[in-house]
Write a protein that holds these residues in place. Structure first.
Motif, PDB file in Angstrom:
ATOM      1  N   ALA A 336       0.827  -1.210   0.000  1.00 21.65           N
ATOM      2  CA  ALA A 336       0.000   0.000   0.000  1.00 21.65           C
ATOM      3  C   ALA A 336       0.859   1.256   0.000  1.00 21.65           C
ATOM      4  O   ALA A 336       0.542   2.238  -0.680  1.00 21.65           O
ATOM      5  N   GLN A 337       1.960   1.222   0.750  1.00 23.92           N
ATOM      6  CA  GLN A 337       2.878   2.366   0.763  1.00 23.92           C
ATOM      7  C   GLN A 337       3.570   2.521  -0.585  1.00 23.92           C
ATOM      8  O   GLN A 337       3.737   3.642  -1.094  1.00 23.92           O
ATOM      9  N   TRP A 338       3.967   1.398  -1.195  1.00 19.38           N
ATOM     10  CA  TRP A 338       4.614   1.420  -2.508  1.00 19.38           C
ATOM     11  C   TRP A 338       3.696   2.019  -3.564  1.00 19.38           C
ATOM     12  O   TRP A 338       4.135   2.805  -4.423  1.00 19.38           O
ATOM     13  N   LEU A 339       2.398   1.680  -3.510  1.00 14.26           N
ATOM     14  CA  LEU A 339       1.448   2.235  -4.470  1.00 14.26           C
ATOM     15  C   LEU A 339       1.440   3.763  -4.423  1.00 14.26           C
ATOM     16  O   LEU A 339       1.307   4.427  -5.455  1.00 14.26           O
ATOM     17  N   LEU A 340       1.593   4.317  -3.228  1.00 15.76           N
ATOM     18  CA  LEU A 340       1.546   5.767  -3.069  1.00 15.76           C
ATOM     19  C   LEU A 340       2.877   6.431  -3.386  1.00 15.76           C
ATOM     20  O   LEU A 340       2.927   7.530  -3.946  1.00 15.76           O
ATOM     21  N   GLU A 341       3.966   5.758  -3.040  1.00 13.90           N
ATOM     22  CA  GLU A 341       5.289   6.369  -3.214  1.00 13.90           C
ATOM     23  C   GLU A 341       5.873   6.195  -4.610  1.00 13.90           C
ATOM     24  O   GLU A 341       6.501   7.111  -5.145  1.00 13.90           O
ATOM     25  N   TYR A 342       5.661   5.011  -5.192  1.00 18.95           N
ATOM     26  CA  TYR A 342       6.449   4.675  -6.377  1.00 18.95           C
ATOM     27  C   TYR A 342       5.646   4.252  -7.605  1.00 18.95           C
ATOM     28  O   TYR A 342       6.234   4.043  -8.662  1.00 18.95           O
ATOM     29  N   PHE A 343       4.334   4.137  -7.487  1.00 15.87           N
ATOM     30  CA  PHE A 343       3.578   3.607  -8.623  1.00 15.87           C
ATOM     31  C   PHE A 343       2.492   4.566  -9.059  1.00 15.87           C
ATOM     32  O   PHE A 343       1.845   5.228  -8.233  1.00 15.87           O
ATOM     33  N   ASP A 344       2.298   4.629 -10.369  1.00 14.53           N
ATOM     34  CA  ASP A 344       1.128   5.323 -10.902  1.00 14.53           C
ATOM     35  C   ASP A 344       0.807   4.751 -12.270  1.00 14.53           C
ATOM     36  O   ASP A 344       1.673   4.183 -12.948  1.00 14.53           O
ATOM     37  N   LEU A 345      -0.426   4.872 -12.655  1.00 17.91           N
ATOM     38  CA  LEU A 345      -0.888   4.493 -13.986  1.00 17.91           C
ATOM     39  C   LEU A 345      -1.539   5.726 -14.578  1.00 17.91           C
ATOM     40  O   LEU A 345      -2.583   6.173 -14.089  1.00 17.91           O
ATOM     41  N   ASN A 346      -0.894   6.309 -15.573  1.00 16.82           N
ATOM     42  CA  ASN A 346      -1.378   7.575 -16.149  1.00 16.82           C
ATOM     43  C   ASN A 346      -1.497   8.654 -15.079  1.00 16.82           C
ATOM     44  O   ASN A 346      -2.464   9.422 -15.045  1.00 16.82           O
ATOM     45  N   ASN A 347      -0.496   8.664 -14.195  1.00 17.65           N
ATOM     46  CA  ASN A 347      -0.403   9.644 -13.114  1.00 17.65           C
ATOM     47  C   ASN A 347      -1.523   9.499 -12.080  1.00 17.65           C
ATOM     48  O   ASN A 347      -1.873  10.458 -11.388  1.00 17.65           O
ATOM     49  N   GLU A 348      -2.071   8.306 -11.969  1.00 15.86           N
ATOM     50  CA  GLU A 348      -3.110   8.013 -10.978  1.00 15.86           C
ATOM     51  C   GLU A 348      -2.708   6.776 -10.177  1.00 15.86           C
ATOM     52  O   GLU A 348      -2.064   5.866 -10.695  1.00 15.86           O
ATOM     53  N   THR A 349      -3.096   6.753  -8.901  1.00 12.68           N
ATOM     54  CA  THR A 349      -2.852   5.576  -8.070  1.00 12.68           C
ATOM     55  C   THR A 349      -3.997   5.413  -7.073  1.00 12.68           C
ATOM     56  O   THR A 349      -4.952   6.207  -7.078  1.00 12.68           O
ATOM     57  N   VAL A 350      -3.906   4.372  -6.261  1.00 12.80           N
ATOM     58  CA  VAL A 350      -4.978   4.094  -5.304  1.00 12.80           C
ATOM     59  C   VAL A 350      -4.420   4.038  -3.892  1.00 12.80           C
ATOM     60  O   VAL A 350      -3.241   3.731  -3.678  1.00 12.80           O
ATOM     61  N   MET A 351      -5.274   4.325  -2.947  1.00 11.63           N
ATOM     62  CA  MET A 351      -4.946   4.222  -1.528  1.00 11.63           C
ATOM     63  C   MET A 351      -5.883   3.194  -0.915  1.00 11.63           C
ATOM     64  O   MET A 351      -7.111   3.340  -0.975  1.00 11.63           O
ATOM     65  N   VAL A 352      -5.302   2.135  -0.347  1.00  8.58           N
ATOM     66  CA  VAL A 352      -6.091   1.070   0.273  1.00  8.58           C
ATOM     67  C   VAL A 352      -5.708   0.959   1.739  1.00  8.58           C
ATOM     68  O   VAL A 352      -4.703   1.522   2.186  1.00  8.58           O
ATOM     69  N   ALA A 353      -6.493   0.214   2.500  1.00 11.12           N
ATOM     70  CA  ALA A 353      -6.222   0.024   3.922  1.00 11.12           C
ATOM     71  C   ALA A 353      -5.666  -1.379   4.152  1.00 11.12           C
ATOM     72  O   ALA A 353      -6.379  -2.365   3.942  1.00 11.12           O
ATOM     73  N   PRO A 354      -4.409  -1.508   4.553  1.00 14.16           N
ATOM     74  CA  PRO A 354      -3.871  -2.828   4.884  1.00 14.16           C
ATOM     75  C   PRO A 354      -4.699  -3.457   5.999  1.00 14.16           C
ATOM     76  O   PRO A 354      -5.069  -2.791   6.971  1.00 14.16           O
ATOM     77  N   ALA A 355      -4.986  -4.746   5.870  1.00 12.93           N
ATOM     78  CA  ALA A 355      -5.966  -5.371   6.762  1.00 12.93           C
ATOM     79  C   ALA A 355      -5.394  -5.875   8.072  1.00 12.93           C
ATOM     80  O   ALA A 355      -6.158  -6.229   8.973  1.00 12.93           O
ATOM     81  N   ALA A 356      -4.082  -5.914   8.233  1.00 12.75           N
ATOM     82  CA  ALA A 356      -3.525  -6.422   9.487  1.00 12.75           C
ATOM     83  C   ALA A 356      -4.043  -5.636  10.684  1.00 12.75           C
ATOM     84  O   ALA A 356      -4.242  -6.200  11.769  1.00 12.75           O
ATOM     85  N   GLY A 357      -4.296  -4.346  10.493  1.00 15.39           N
ATOM     86  CA  GLY A 357      -4.803  -3.513  11.579  1.00 15.39           C
ATOM     87  C   GLY A 357      -6.237  -3.800  11.958  1.00 15.39           C
ATOM     88  O   GLY A 357      -6.727  -3.281  12.966  1.00 15.39           O
ATOM     89  N   PHE A 358      -6.927  -4.625  11.169  1.00 14.54           N
ATOM     90  CA  PHE A 358      -8.297  -5.009  11.487  1.00 14.54           C
ATOM     91  C   PHE A 358      -8.343  -6.348  12.234  1.00 14.54           C
ATOM     92  O   PHE A 358      -9.416  -6.901  12.444  1.00 14.54           O
TER      93      PHE A 358
END
Length: 396
Positions: A336-358
């Motif tokens: 989830a952190q990698w998606l925000l820091e290092y990845f994009d698709l057409n300058n867009e990305t997603v933010m999800v909630a890792p489930a371990a905290g649930f």
């Protein structure tokens, strides 16, 4: 240097909000982020709720009653009675969100070191409320392969000790979207009666039940009126998360008397938000019919799309607006952190909630995420493509 408390050290970070700094940094880089991490609906708040605040005519913004405005509690009681419950305004304490209601409940029924059994995964803040209240969470595991249905009563009984005070459920569930059946609720009723426990039900997603399913409230269970405690909120029902108005409801006078002391200690719930919440109770059924249909379409789009991604396993939610998906990665916090820091698709990305905290059990949910389908359908379509592309690159 003075040290913080053990309680402060034990307080868990929010799995929903801890990635916010990385999201803010991504936005500064010019990226668009589809926020699937938080249950903030994009559905419009009922107009009558907003208008009531605009029309409020007062010269002094006063404290309300510690239990909440009488007029609001009267209308709430009528709302519950229309659902078939026998509730009076004296059975209701208005709280600052469902969160405060849960804190009142834990403070009223548990002493330091007492235990509450909760099916996991569960709403992440239950861990925080328990830590703040000195309560020990005894998790009972549910499985994605079984759609997170209720474990057997025999498994519950293995966890019951002389320290156990309650069983806490979220119905429909956050993060799973699982909706308990009438039979499951009856089994829980018989269990708490047998062992003289409380059954606490967080029912903030009550209206959101899909595919012809019916929500079965803890307040509808016969014979456990003194065991039953219900927590509710306007946040999701009326898309009023910022109002911070919830309530706890119980026929047990001792519980309500104890909770009232906590309510008095924090003085009163917010006045303007109560005005909005009271007006929201006049929302016509058509509003909910349209909202439910919209969520069903979003759910179906999301679940079908996730099932098309190689290596992804997903449960099918029967209510609320969340799902838990299992990904082909070892650590979804890192992903989830990698998606925000290092990845994009057409300058867009997603933010999800890792489930371990649930989860409360260490190591559980490390390869799972929670997704909130609270965005419009085109955003969900794009999010699925981004997640698919991200997984392909991350696991290459």
């Amino acid at each position: 240097m003075p040290k913080i408390s053990e309680k402060g050290q034990a307080m868990p970070s929010s799995p929903v909000r801890k990635l916010v700094p990385f999201a803010e940094a991504a936005v500064k880089k010019g990226r668009t982020i589809y926020q699937l991490n938080i249950g903030q609906p994009d559905i419009k708040t009922p107009e009558q709720a907003l208008q009531a605040v605009k029309d409020a005519d007062m010269e002094v913004l006063e404290y309300s009653h510690s239990a909440g405005n009488q007029s609001y509690r009267d209308k709430l009681a009528n709302y519950y009675n229309n659902l078939g419950f026998d509730i009076s305004s004296d059975d209701i304490i208005v709280s600052t969100g469902g969160s405060e209601a849960l804190l009142f409940v834990m403070g009223s029924i548990c002493d330091q070191g007492d235990e509450v059994i909760i099916p996991e995964p569960f709403y992440a803040n239950y861990n925080g409320f328990a830590a703040a209240s000195g309560v020990t969470v005894k998790p009972i595991h549910t499985k994605i392969e079984e759609n997170f249905s209720l474990p057997s009563i025999a498994e519950f009984e293995k966890l019951i000790t002389d320290k156990t005070k309650a069983i806490l459920i979220c119905n429909p569930g956050n993060p799973t979207g699982y909706l308990y059946t009438e039979n499951e609720m009856q089994q829980l009723a018989e269990l708490v009666k047998k062992h003289d426990l409380f059954l606490v039900a967080d029912e903030v997603y009550r209206e959101f039940a899909y595919d012809g399913r019916i929500h079965h409230s803890v307040l509808s269970l016969k014979g456990i009126e003194q065991n039953a405690i219900m927590v509710d909120s306007v946040s999701k029902r009326y898309s009023m998360c910022g109002a911070r108005i919830g309530c706890l409801v119980s026929k047990n006078k001792e519980i309500m008397g104890a909770a009232m002391k906590f309510a008095q200690a924090r003085l009163s719930p917010p006045t303007f938000a109560q005005i909005a919440a009271e007006a929201a109770l006049d929302t016509p059924q058509e509003y909910f019919d349209e909202v439910i249909q919209e969520y069903i379409e979003r759910r179906d789009l999301l679940i079908n799309g996730l099932k098309e991604i190689e290596g992804v396993k997903v449960a099918n939610p029967g209510g609320a607006f969340y799902c838990v998906a299992e990904l082909p990665v070892e650590d979804t916090d890192a992903f989830a952190q990698w998606l925000l820091e290092y990845f994009d698709l057409n300058n867009e990305t997603v933010m999800v909630a890792p489930a371990a905290g649930f989860y409360s059990t260490p190591g559980m949910g490390k390869n799972q995420i929670r997704i909130a389908y609270v965005l419009e359908k085109e955003a969900i379509r794009k999010s699925i493509k981004i997640l698919q592309a991200g997984l392909k690159e991350y696991t290459a």
